[in-house]
Design an enzyme around this catalytic site. Sequence first.
Site, PDB file in Angstrom:
ATOM      1  N   HIS A 176      -3.472  38.971   1.573  1.00 21.54           N
ATOM      2  CA  HIS A 176      -3.651  37.713   0.859  1.00 21.54           C
ATOM      3  C   HIS A 176      -4.973  37.074   1.265  1.00 21.54           C
ATOM      4  CE1 HIS A 176       0.746  36.708  -0.401  1.00 21.54           C
ATOM      5  NE2 HIS A 176       0.483  38.005  -0.530  1.00 21.54           N
ATOM      6  N   GLU A 197      -5.754  34.034   2.032  1.00 22.76           N
ATOM      7  CA  GLU A 197      -5.677  33.147   3.199  1.00 22.76           C
ATOM      8  C   GLU A 197      -5.703  33.937   4.503  1.00 22.76           C
ATOM      9  OE1 GLU A 197      -2.703  31.316   0.159  1.00 22.76           O
ATOM     10  OE2 GLU A 197      -3.559  33.281   0.605  1.00 22.76           O
ATOM     11  N   CYS A 240       1.796  30.782   0.068  1.00 24.50           N
ATOM     12  CA  CYS A 240       3.156  31.316   0.075  1.00 24.50           C
ATOM     13  C   CYS A 240       3.764  31.151   1.470  1.00 24.50           C
ATOM     14  CB  CYS A 240       3.111  32.789  -0.332  1.00 24.50           C
ATOM     15  SG  CYS A 240       2.393  33.858   0.948  1.00 24.50           S
ATOM     16  N   CYS A 294       1.618  32.976   4.230  1.00 18.98           N
ATOM     17  CA  CYS A 294       0.329  32.336   4.509  1.00 18.98           C
ATOM     18  C   CYS A 294       0.514  30.957   5.138  1.00 18.98           C
ATOM     19  CB  CYS A 294      -0.503  32.264   3.240  1.00 18.98           C
ATOM     20  SG  CYS A 294      -0.971  33.922   2.662  1.00 18.98           S
TER      21      CYS A 294
END
Length: 159
Positions: free
Chosen positions: A57, A59, A87, A90
């Site tokens: 991801h 992040e 999410c 993260c």
Amino acid sequence: MRLAFLPQKEFMLRALELAREAMAAGEVPVGAVVVKNGEVLGEGRNRGEAGKTPLAHAELEAIAAASRRLRSKKLSGCELYVTLEPCPMCTGAVINAHIDTVVYGADDERAGCCGTAMDLFALPYSHRPLVYRGLLEEECRALLQDFFKALRDGGSSSL
């Protein structure tokens, strides 16, 4: 007591550039930037399809890059700018990294954990960042909508 914080549009614009790069590579268009004292320490974009991993991801990439740059797992004093609300995974990384502030563009009604679908920052963890929602929200949301519309219209994940 925390000093007043004013989100900086330039950092979200950079996150949007990274999200566009992700989209061009066939990834869900999310970009992220970690900043401290006005300096970008780490950047990331989604790479899950390319890496065949659910861990890639934007992040997490940005947090990892900032941690390497500071040579520390703690990112106190840092801000995370991200085009989509983080999410659960993260959000957990933000908590564990002790990032002070999260600034995001578009809400994620299905998986957003900064207050939309749920609020992990409201749980009794030892660290709770400030959250700023909706910076360049229309641009962030439009990019995601365009990506998923193209998929629904028969495009592949590699747009």
